[in-house]
Design a protein around this motif. Structure first.
Motif: not given
Length: 277
Positions: A227-253
């Protein structure tokens, strides 16, 4: 060391990222998987922008993030399109409020994970290079704040990547003058409230972990039921020290010796190298 996250996109409650993910930043304050320390309890900070104010608001405290009732209360009520959050593990400087990230100057905000090796040896030489007009605004005693004010001195307002490159080059030059073989370790985030820059670099080329989120459009195709992905714009981006979860395909080093720009339109990745000041 420390853990941090930077968010840019659709305005959301801070709670959405600070507390709700399976491996949220609050969880990382106790159970970091990729940091030098498992526990990051030497203070915390959040900084955020609103649409009506160019200068970011800050809330910082010296206690651990995991049991701070004021942070819990604030996160439930503050919406922002761009915010930083940081949990601190001190590398030797005092646990005090003025040493907690993020740091702010005017519209700029800065946070850092890493260290200047041999900083006590280098502190005087580095601080003497800061513009005297900026020096009076330094409040704390960390190497991170010195890095920020060096970048401001070297033209952060005009060209952020070049200013950070000059800052990094200066730290390495001064470090080697003091026989420090690998002076700099950094993953850092900087924003002016509109664009967001993130850097991953270390003198030894073994930098701390840093990740960026995949494009929302691609994630919606992979995970149409989130659901969270449906409520945010296509330009939304996160940068993190380590991933916030294990959603496949969500994170890139973020590659070693690289900086990225999150901005309106296409985001960018570029090589990063220190430069002479």
């Amino acid at each position: 060391m420390c853990r941090w996250l930077a968010y840019s996109g659709t305005p959301i409650l801070l709670d959405t990222l600070l507390y709700k993910p399976a491996h949220s930043l609050i969880d990382q304050s106790l159970h970091s998987k990729l940091g030098v320390e498992t526990t990051n309890g030497d203070g915390f900070g959040v900084g955020w922008y609103t649409e009506s104010n160019e200068s970011p608001a800050l809330f910082r405290d010296i206690g651990p993030a995991w049991n701070n009732r004021n942070l819990r209360e604030l996160a439930d009520h503050v919406h922002s399109p761009l915010f930083f959050a940081h949990i601190r593990a001190s590398t030797g400087t005092a646990v005090q409020q003025s040493n907690c990230h993020p740091f702010r100057y005017g519209r700029w905000m800065f946070m850092h994970n890493g260290a200047i090796a041999g900083f006590p040896l280098m502190r005087r030489d580095l601080t003497m290079l800061i513009d005297p007009g900026l020096y009076v605004d330094i409040e704390g005693t960390t190497d991170s704040e010195v890095m920020f004010y060096l970048a401001l001195t070297f033209g952060l307002d005009q060209d952020p990547p070049a200013a950070v490159a000059r800052m990094a080059g200066t730290v390495e030059r001064v470090g080697r003058e003091h026989d420090v073989e690998f002076p700099l370790q950094m993953t850092l985030a900087i924003t002016d409230g509109e664009r967001l820059w993130a850097f991953r670099y270390s003198s030894a080329h073994t930098s701390r972990s840093l990740f960026y989120s995949s494009r929302v459009e691609a994630l919606r195709r992979l995970h149409p039921d989130v659901a969270f992905l449906q409520d945010i714009s296509e330009e939304t981006r996160l940068i993190v020290s380590e991933p916030l979860g294990d959603l496949p395909g969500a994170w890139n080093e973020v590659p070693e010796s690289t900086y990225g720009i999150v901005q309106s339109g296409a985001d960018e990745l570029h090589p990063f190298a220190p430069a002479a000041a």
